[in-house]
Scaffold this active site. Structure first.
Site, mmCIF file in Angstrom:
data_model
loop_
_atom_site.group_PDB
_atom_site.id
_atom_site.type_symbol
_atom_site.label_atom_id
_atom_site.label_comp_id
_atom_site.label_asym_id
_atom_site.label_seq_id
_atom_site.Cartn_x
_atom_site.Cartn_y
_atom_site.Cartn_z
ATOM 1 N N THR A 1 0.784 -1.220 -0.104
ATOM 2 C CA THR A 1 -0.107 -0.052 0.043
ATOM 3 C C THR A 1 0.999 1.183 -0.025
ATOM 4 O OG1 THR A 1 -1.379 1.213 1.356
ATOM 5 C CG2 THR A 1 -0.154 -0.526 2.563
ATOM 6 N N GLU B 1 0.260 3.610 1.799
ATOM 7 C CA GLU B 1 0.293 4.246 3.402
ATOM 8 C C GLU B 1 1.833 3.622 3.873
ATOM 9 O OE1 GLU B 1 -1.738 5.496 5.728
ATOM 10 O OE2 GLU B 1 -2.498 6.179 3.747
ATOM 11 N N TYR C 1 -1.628 -0.147 10.803
ATOM 12 C CA TYR C 1 -2.083 -0.541 9.678
ATOM 13 C C TYR C 1 -0.862 -0.201 8.897
ATOM 14 C CZ TYR C 1 -3.594 -0.829 4.862
ATOM 15 O OH TYR C 1 -3.769 -1.320 3.616
ATOM 16 N N LYS D 1 1.471 -3.593 7.356
ATOM 17 C CA LYS D 1 1.812 -3.832 5.914
ATOM 18 C C LYS D 1 3.308 -3.607 5.759
ATOM 19 C CE LYS D 1 -2.220 -4.399 3.939
ATOM 20 N NZ LYS D 1 -2.439 -5.496 2.963
HETATM 21 P P1 NAP Z 1 -11.561 -4.200 2.203
HETATM 22 O O1 NAP Z 1 -12.582 -3.840 1.325
HETATM 23 O O2 NAP Z 1 -11.536 -3.806 3.455
HETATM 24 O O3 NAP Z 1 -11.421 -6.085 2.307
HETATM 25 C C1 NAP Z 1 -10.606 -6.634 2.916
HETATM 26 C C2 NAP Z 1 -10.996 -8.032 3.069
HETATM 27 O O4 NAP Z 1 -10.099 -8.730 3.952
HETATM 28 C C3 NAP Z 1 -12.329 -8.328 3.388
HETATM 29 O O5 NAP Z 1 -13.036 -9.521 2.449
HETATM 30 C C4 NAP Z 1 -12.315 -8.749 4.706
HETATM 31 O O6 NAP Z 1 -13.208 -9.733 5.208
HETATM 32 C C5 NAP Z 1 -11.045 -9.614 4.872
HETATM 33 N N1 NAP Z 1 -10.539 -9.840 6.020
HETATM 34 C C6 NAP Z 1 -10.217 -8.974 7.092
HETATM 35 N N2 NAP Z 1 -9.537 -9.351 8.014
HETATM 36 C C7 NAP Z 1 -9.586 -10.670 7.850
HETATM 37 C C8 NAP Z 1 -9.134 -12.066 8.552
HETATM 38 N N3 NAP Z 1 -8.605 -11.963 9.850
HETATM 39 N N4 NAP Z 1 -9.060 -13.198 8.001
HETATM 40 C C9 NAP Z 1 -9.731 -13.287 6.868
HETATM 41 N N5 NAP Z 1 -10.290 -12.170 6.087
HETATM 42 C C10 NAP Z 1 -9.932 -10.935 6.458
HETATM 43 O O7 NAP Z 1 -10.365 -3.951 1.614
HETATM 44 P P2 NAP Z 1 -9.690 -3.688 -0.088
HETATM 45 O O8 NAP Z 1 -10.041 -2.108 -0.053
HETATM 46 O O9 NAP Z 1 -10.507 -4.478 -0.799
HETATM 47 O O10 NAP Z 1 -8.393 -3.862 -0.221
HETATM 48 C C11 NAP Z 1 -7.753 -5.010 -0.403
HETATM 49 C C12 NAP Z 1 -6.306 -5.351 0.060
HETATM 50 O O11 NAP Z 1 -5.464 -4.188 -0.421
HETATM 51 C C13 NAP Z 1 -6.208 -5.178 1.611
HETATM 52 O O12 NAP Z 1 -5.074 -5.916 2.089
HETATM 53 C C14 NAP Z 1 -5.917 -3.447 1.765
HETATM 54 O O13 NAP Z 1 -5.082 -3.337 3.072
HETATM 55 C C15 NAP Z 1 -5.186 -3.286 0.739
HETATM 56 N N6 NAP Z 1 -5.037 -1.963 0.032
HETATM 57 C C16 NAP Z 1 -6.090 -1.594 -0.388
HETATM 58 C C17 NAP Z 1 -5.998 -0.055 -1.057
HETATM 59 C C18 NAP Z 1 -7.364 0.658 -1.359
HETATM 60 O O14 NAP Z 1 -7.218 1.683 -1.642
HETATM 61 N N7 NAP Z 1 -8.432 -0.098 -1.534
HETATM 62 C C19 NAP Z 1 -4.785 0.315 -1.527
HETATM 63 C C20 NAP Z 1 -3.635 -0.248 -1.073
HETATM 64 C C21 NAP Z 1 -3.676 -1.727 -0.394
HETATM 65 P P3 NAP Z 1 -14.814 -9.281 5.433
HETATM 66 O O15 NAP Z 1 -15.495 -9.008 4.430
HETATM 67 O O16 NAP Z 1 -15.417 -10.271 6.396
HETATM 68 O O17 NAP Z 1 -14.406 -7.892 6.587
HETATM 69 O O1 F7E Z 2 -8.588 8.306 3.983
HETATM 70 C C1 F7E Z 2 -8.974 11.543 5.337
HETATM 71 C C2 F7E Z 2 -8.276 10.740 6.150
HETATM 72 O O2 F7E Z 2 -9.948 6.033 5.230
HETATM 73 C C3 F7E Z 2 -8.170 9.073 3.284
HETATM 74 C C4 F7E Z 2 -7.400 2.177 2.984
HETATM 75 O O3 F7E Z 2 -7.871 1.557 1.650
HETATM 76 O O4 F7E Z 2 -5.995 3.588 1.264
HETATM 77 C C5 F7E Z 2 -7.109 3.717 2.409
HETATM 78 O O5 F7E Z 2 -6.713 4.337 3.539
HETATM 79 C C6 F7E Z 2 -8.116 10.536 3.727
HETATM 80 C C7 F7E Z 2 -7.047 10.327 5.111
HETATM 81 O O6 F7E Z 2 -8.219 6.066 3.310
HETATM 82 C C8 F7E Z 2 -12.417 11.605 6.570
HETATM 83 O O7 F7E Z 2 -7.730 11.543 7.365
HETATM 84 C C9 F7E Z 2 -10.960 13.163 6.168
HETATM 85 O O8 F7E Z 2 -6.267 11.499 4.950
HETATM 86 O O9 F7E Z 2 -10.225 7.059 2.791
HETATM 87 P P1 F7E Z 2 -9.318 6.889 3.762
HETATM 88 P P2 F7E Z 2 -6.571 5.794 3.681
HETATM 89 O O10 F7E Z 2 -6.355 6.184 5.230
HETATM 90 O O11 F7E Z 2 -5.811 6.736 2.647
HETATM 91 C C10 F7E Z 2 -4.856 3.137 1.613
HETATM 92 C C11 F7E Z 2 -3.986 3.174 0.420
HETATM 93 C C12 F7E Z 2 -5.075 1.810 2.180
HETATM 94 O O12 F7E Z 2 -3.985 0.851 2.047
HETATM 95 C C13 F7E Z 2 -6.014 1.553 3.249
HETATM 96 O O13 F7E Z 2 -6.159 0.003 3.394
HETATM 97 O O14 F7E Z 2 -9.104 11.212 4.119
HETATM 98 N N1 F7E Z 2 -10.432 12.005 5.975
HETATM 99 N N2 F7E Z 2 -12.185 12.755 6.639
HETATM 100 C C14 F7E Z 2 -11.123 10.734 6.212
HETATM 101 N N3 F7E Z 2 -11.461 9.623 6.268
HETATM 102 C C15 F7E Z 2 -12.183 8.989 6.739
HETATM 103 N N4 F7E Z 2 -12.049 7.559 6.561
HETATM 104 N N5 F7E Z 2 -13.237 9.673 7.024
HETATM 105 C C16 F7E Z 2 -13.488 10.874 7.178
HETATM 106 O O15 F7E Z 2 -14.511 11.344 7.638
#
Ligand code: NAP
Ligand code: F7E
Length: 383
Positions: A133, A135, A157, A161
């Site tokens: 990620t 992050e 987190y 990661k």
């Molecule tokens: P998400 O919607 O939160 O999905 C996470 C998945 O992981 C869900 O299926 C969840 O199951 C499962 N999970 C969580 N804890 C678990 C555990 N202990 N054992 C088995 N399964 C578990 O996340 P996403 O946005 O699809 O992201 C997919 C992956 O990419 C994650 O690893 C995330 O950290 C990473 N990532 C995301 C982004 C982004 O912007 N979306 C960017 C960079 C990296 P439940 O449905 O039961 O909760």
């Molecule tokens: O926040 C700001 C917050 O929670 C984005 C995950 O998929 O992407 C995700 O992590 C920004 C941050 O995503 C609110 O402070 C303001 O600066 O949508 P977010 P994230 O933290 O960037 C990365 C790549 C991952 O890997 C993670 O799994 O938005 N922000 N106001 C807020 N964020 C939230 N959630 N809620 C608010 O009200």
């Protein structure tokens, strides 16, 4: 012979899109899902196949990233050609509340997958994609961020990661496993979890437009993110595993936008102009004007008087409870390597992403409004 893939986190945003993508490519897809007290398969229900059907190509297994024996048994049964390790406690803010669990599931969970592949003698057969990620860059050391930019994680987190990233590199170097990291920047979609910022905004904008909600409270409006569409990003995961050599890739758009501007874009999609004033926790967003024609087209004529009555009133506020103890202020990725080596090109820009999410949430909220007006229970939980 069809290729066999195992997706951990198949019930999540990316898992659902990836499962659909691989099934279309002719894969047999196995997914790991957690047991929960209610069904949590909304995102993959359209793919579900009854266990009594012969020759299923979409098969779900109960499992958990914190259970080594369970993961090892599933990998042994499935004998996957490719593992996409997407399962994680993926919410940055929540990781400050559950740091130990996050380390276990996101960090050690990755080790469990790699070690299972090694112990089962699958190092030459099974390729592994690790969901790393942006992050990891946290307090960014370079702008834009690329594969060689040093990491500086800013949350439990991201620290978990970081372990997942390096243990993947280590198993590649130590045991010759085809294991790769996709360093994905934020990617969103209509399937995005409701408490991530983009989805929180598109849901709230739709609800405010339909008169179902007065105001939305946000955290840091000034942070910047490089947002793409999840559909484009799961294609990149697949491409990474099709390369002859394993490697690590940044997947990003190269454009960064503030949360404030994302909010403006979401409302503008329905012809509603938002003006921000004030600073920090006192900042507010007010409806400045409404383009009647566009609003009628996107939200419906029946809601026009409701939104016109809101002109000049506050619809966005700030609540410090959404601030993070340590924030990632700026993310912007340099996708040159993935474009050159993988031939990856995103199809969606931010405008197309916002349009897709708004269209979907307006439709969803109209359904919610209908249910509410007809005496049915509706979701009433908005973080
Ligand atoms: P998400 O919607 O939160 O999905 C996470 C998945 O992981 C869900 O299926 C969840 O199951 C499962 N999970 C969580 N804890 C678990 C555990 N202990 N054992 C088995 N399964 C578990 O996340 P996403 O946005 O699809 O992201 C997919 C992956 O990419 C994650 O690893 C995330 O950290 C990473 N990532 C995301 C982004 C982004 O912007 N979306 C960017 C960079 C990296 P439940 O449905 O039961 O909760
Ligand atoms: O926040 C700001 C917050 O929670 C984005 C995950 O998929 O992407 C995700 O992590 C920004 C941050 O995503 C609110 O402070 C303001 O600066 O949508 P977010 P994230 O933290 O960037 C990365 C790549 C991952 O890997 C993670 O799994 O938005 N922000 N106001 C807020 N964020 C939230 N959630 N809620 C608010 O009200």
């Amino acid at each position: 012979m069809s290729k066999v893939a195992l997706i951990t986190g198949v019930t999540g945003q990316d898992g659902a899109y990836l499962a659909e993508f691989l099934l279309k490519k002719g894969y047999i897809v196995h997914g790991l899902k957690r047991r929960s007290s209610m069904f949590n398969t909304d995102r993959i229900d359209h793919l579900y196949q009854d266990p009594h059907i012969e020759n299923r190509n979409f098969i779900l297994h109960y499992g958990d990233m914190t259970d080594s024996m369970n993961l090892t048994r599933i990998i042994q049964d499935v004998q996957p050609d490719e593992i996409y390790n997407l399962a994680a406690m993926s919410h940055v803010k929540v990781s400050f509340d559950t740091p130990e669990y996050t380390a276990n599931a996101d960090g050690i969970g990755t080790l469990r997958i790699l070690e299972a592949v090694r112990l089962l003698g699958l190092t030459k057969k099974t390729r592994i994609y690790q969901a790393s990620t942006s992050e990891l860059y946290g307090l960014v050391q370079e702008v834009p961020q690329k594969e060689t930019t040093p990491f500086y994680p800013r949350s439990p987190y991201a620290v978990a990661k970081l372990y997942g990233y390096w243990i993947t590199v280590n198993y590649r170097e130590a045991y010759g496993i085809h294991a790769s990291n996709g360093i994905l920047f934020n990617h969103e979609s209509p399937l995005r979890g409701e408490t991530f910022v983009t989805r929180k905004v598109t849901r709230a904008a739709a609800r405010i437009a339909l008169g179902m909600q007065d105001k939305v409270f946000m955290g840091n409006l000034s942070s910047r993110r490089d947002w793409g569409h999840a559909k484009d990003y799961v294609r990149a995961m697949y491409l990474i595993l099709q390369q002859d050599q394993p490697d690590d890739y940044v997947i990003a758009t190269g454009i960064t936008t503030t949360i404030r501007d994302f909010i403006k874009m979401a409302f503008a999609e329905m012809g509603v102009e938002i003006a921000f004033s004030g600073e920090d926790a006192k900042e507010v967003g007010i409806i400045k004007s409404v383009d009647n024609k566009l609003f009628t087209e996107k939200a419906g004529a029946e809601y026009l008087s409701t939104i016109e009555n809101r002109i000049g009133t506050e619809v966005v506020g700030v609540d410090e409870r959404y601030f993070r103890p340590t924030e990632v202020e700026l993310l912007i990725g340099d996708p040159t390597k993935s474009k050159t080596k993988l031939g990856w090109e995103p199809e969606y820009d931010l405008t197309a992403l916002v349009k897709d999410m708004m269209q979907s949430d307006i439709k969803l909220m109209k359904k919610e409004a209908f249910l509410r007006d007809n005496g049915f229970k509706t979701l009433n939980y908005f973080e």
